[in-house]
Design a protein around this motif. Structure first.
Motif, short mmCIF file in Angstrom:
data_model
loop_
_atom_site.label_atom_id
_atom_site.label_comp_id
_atom_site.label_asym_id
_atom_site.label_seq_id
_atom_site.Cartn_x
_atom_site.Cartn_y
_atom_site.Cartn_z
N ASP A 21 -6.03 1.26 2.33
CA ASP A 21 -6.17 1.65 0.93
C ASP A 21 -6.80 3.01 0.71
O ASP A 21 -6.98 3.44 -0.43
CB ASP A 21 -6.97 0.59 0.17
CG ASP A 21 -8.33 0.32 0.79
OD1 ASP A 21 -8.76 1.10 1.67
OD2 ASP A 21 -8.97 -0.68 0.41
N ASN A 24 -5.53 0.48 -6.17
CA ASN A 24 -5.36 -0.84 -5.52
C ASN A 24 -6.51 -1.16 -4.58
O ASN A 24 -6.31 -1.70 -3.51
CB ASN A 24 -4.04 -0.91 -4.73
CG ASN A 24 -2.85 -0.66 -5.61
OD1 ASN A 24 -2.86 -1.00 -6.79
ND2 ASN A 24 -1.82 -0.04 -5.06
N LYS A 25 -7.75 -0.84 -5.02
CA LYS A 25 -8.85 -1.00 -4.07
C LYS A 25 -9.23 -2.46 -3.81
O LYS A 25 -9.75 -2.77 -2.76
CB LYS A 25 -10.08 -0.22 -4.55
CG LYS A 25 -10.59 -0.58 -5.94
CD LYS A 25 -11.73 0.34 -6.34
CE LYS A 25 -12.21 0.05 -7.76
NZ LYS A 25 -13.29 0.96 -8.16
N GLU A 68 0.82 -1.21 0.00
CA GLU A 68 0.00 0.00 0.00
C GLU A 68 0.86 1.27 0.00
O GLU A 68 0.50 2.27 0.61
CB GLU A 68 -0.93 0.01 1.22
CG GLU A 68 -1.93 -1.13 1.28
CD GLU A 68 -3.07 -0.98 0.27
OE1 GLU A 68 -3.00 -0.04 -0.55
OE2 GLU A 68 -4.00 -1.79 0.31
#
Length: 611
Positions: free
Chosen positions: A85, A203-204, A12
């Protein structure tokens, strides 16, 4: 109140810095880097967070427990968990902490759906998946709570609840759901508050939504009955059911023994001394046995009440190997004092008795759809749970992999579950077959392949024990799906009796097929691509053997694979493609007099290797 904000993170680096910067206004921030391969740890540390790093990825549940352990050892009064995130707004942390400060809750969940909270920007497929997971979680809570957002990672927890959470065994994404079930049963006060969520973040979704949903669903159901049996029940020695039979094998042998009461079964036909392992351990209800005596066998021991589900034709066995296995097993169980229920597909609901076995007839759907057997097992399971919930301890699904879907309901009802895994790598069978089907059927085969893979996954995640009759299947399941426990119990078979036929009579039967003793190779198999019949024929032709190749099976002139085999064998007098032979004496003579028996199976049953 001293508060620790825990952020589990995996790869992340793009968002972790801003989340830490906003969150540290409300307490100390701990980032648990769960084996990231990017700069997550460095960015978080630069933003002002305490960082603990896992050397390998262990799962979200493990990362949370690392944070909880840190909070407890450092004396924090409360923790807040928030995703890394950027979907959650750290400025809403005070909203979650307020019920704890007011002593109105021990666990507070931030919900996307509560009191008109906006959920309209959530993709439709994800809303549907969340509805399924929320429903499953609420069923597991037995009506004590109604949670609107069971998968929310934005939560506040006081010190009392933290101590209970450290007892949870889950390490994956199911942690969120099982946290609710576990704490509710311990009397912890749970409350939801409305929050907002963003979906326009990088990057969910790291996990495939389909595999994630099924993974969480299976874990919720599996974790539901992980509790240790009550102390009153533990006073009794567990019974062991060791079944050495397997669906698909005519005349399966079954061995029943009591743990620490009967000696090791040793070497028997169909049972390997070195590989023997108890297949299922379950406890009878002590109070039930003492009250009415129904749980006590004729020898005065506590017995287990077992339902065998998935027998298509029922008993007595007339349909195939599974029915023969069920009849052999149930007959021996009853003889040893067990109470046995066997489901049978029928036209309506009816119960009767056959040789001391309770036959439960349930209506069944008929058709060629791959989902119909699963639906029929669901109907049978729901009927048993509604009519005999207090009369059954164990649900044994004998027809793989159809029983996996039905086992969800058995798991939710806290029954012990035993499943025979797929008799081979079922979805890979379709990989082999698809090359022989018309192009317009590709989508159907692809959908079926996905369905079979999901059933294989559930058949490993739901049961207490998976019984594999092949070391190859056992190793494949352990490597691919990591089930709770897989035991290997070899195929069983009745002893072959000496032939009653004279040598002349055997020769006469062989000559009906144009054969001579030891002058042919033999295969008896289902005519499907994964059994590699085409490879046998191709290899035989290349070998230029003077012997014959005899293949006995269910050839179908309308089946694409059968058509391909007919084409391969055309104009070769040494290749005989025979329809099924139901005369046992004739089939026995063919096997006895073959020069060699060829088995080219690749992904099926006890013949398969890990793939």
């Amino acid at each position: 109140m001293r508060t620790l904000i825990i952020i589990p993170a995996y790869n992340e680096e793009l968002t972790i810095g801003s989340v830490v910067a906003l969150a540290k206004k409300y307490g100390d921030v701990l980032v648990v880097d769960d084996g990231s391969k990017d700069r997550t740890s460095q960015v978080a540390q630069n933003a002002g967070a305490i960082v603990i790093r896992h050397e390998v990825n262990k799962g979200k549940g493990a990362a949370l427990k690392t944070g909880f352990d840190y909070a407890l050892s450092d004396g924090y009064d409360a923790v807040v968990t928030i995703d890394a995130d950027g979907q959650h707004n750290p400025d809403e942390i005070p909203l979650l902490l307020k019920p704890i400060l007011d002593d109105k809750a021990d666990l507070v969940i931030g919900s996307r759906y509560l009191n008109g909270a906006k959920g309209g920007n959530i993709p439709l497929y994800r809303r549907l998946g969340l509805w399924v997971l929320n429903t499953t979680t609420n069923v597991s809570l037995n009506g004590t709570l109604k949670i609107t957002d069971s998968q929310s990672g934005f939560r506040a927890i006081n010190r009392k609840a933290l101590g209970e959470l450290m007892k949870i065994s889950s390490d994956g994404y199911s942690m969120e759901s099982y946290m609710l079930v576990h704490l509710a049963e311990k009397g912890v006060r749970i409350k939801e508050v409305p929050i907002t969520v963003r979906y326009d973040v990088p990057n969910k979704h790291k996990k495939n939504p389909l595999s994630h949903g099924f993974g969480v669903l299976a874990a919720i159901v599996a974790d539901r009955v992980q509790e240790t049996p009550p102390a009153a029940v533990q006073r009794f020695e567990p019974y062991i059911l060791c079944s050495c039979g397997s669906p698909g094998l005519l005349g399966a042998e079954t061995v029943l023994c009591w743990w620490k009461r009967l000696p090791h079964p040793g070497h028997r036909r169909g049972n390997l001394r070195d590989n023997w392992d108890p297949a299922l351990c379950c406890w009878a209800d002590a109070e039930r046995a003492g009250e009415d005596g129904k749980g006590v066998s004729k020898e005065g021991r506590i017995s287990v009440r077992i339902a065998l589900i998935g027998s298509r034709g029922g008993i007595p066995g007339k349909y195939g190997g599974t029915e023969t296995f069920v009849e052999e097993l149930s007959r021996r169980l009853v003889r040893e004092g067990f109470q046995v229920y066997v489901t049978c597909e029928s036209d309506g609901f009816l119960e009767d008795e056959y040789n001391g076995i309770v036959r439960v007839h349930v209506p069944s759907l008929q058709g060629k759809s791959v989902t119909i057997p699963s639906i029929n097992d669901v109907i049978a399971t729901l009927y048993l749970l509604s009519k005999h919930s207090n009369d059954v301890d164990v649900l044994y699904y004998v027809s793989p992999p159809d029983g996996a879907l039905a086992a969800i309901f058995g798991r939710l009802s806290k029954k012990r579950i035993l499943i025979n895994p797929p008799d081979g790598i079922e979805w890979k069978r379709l990989v082999r077959r698809i090359q022989f089907v018309p192009f317009h059927l590709f989508p159907v085969y692809l959908a079926t392949m996905i369905y079979m893979y999901l059933m294989e996954y559930l058949s490993c995640k739901l049961p207490d024990v998976v019984v594999a009759d092949s070391l190859g299947i056992k190793e494949n399941l352990e490597r691919r799906h990591k089930p709770r426990r897989v035991v290997y119990i070899a195929y069983g078979a009745r002893e072959l009796l000496p032939s009653r036929l004279s040598k002349w009579e055997e020769v006469r039967i062989l000559r009906r097929f144009g054969l001579e003793p030891f002058g042919y190779y033999l295969t008896v198999a289902r005519i499907v691509a994964e059994n590699n019949i085409h490879m046998e024929i191709e290899g035989f032709k290349k070998a230029n053997s003077t012997k014959k190749l005899v293949i006995v099976g269910n050839f179908n002139k309308n089946d694409p694979y059968s058509k391909y085999l007919f084409k391969l064998a055309k104009n070769n007098e040494n290749i005989l493609l025979l329809d099924p032979i139901y005369d046992r004496e004739a089939l026995g003579v063919l096997r006895k007099n073959a020069f060699a028996y060829i088995h080219a199976y690749e992904v099926g049953g006890d013949k398969s290797l890990p793939a």
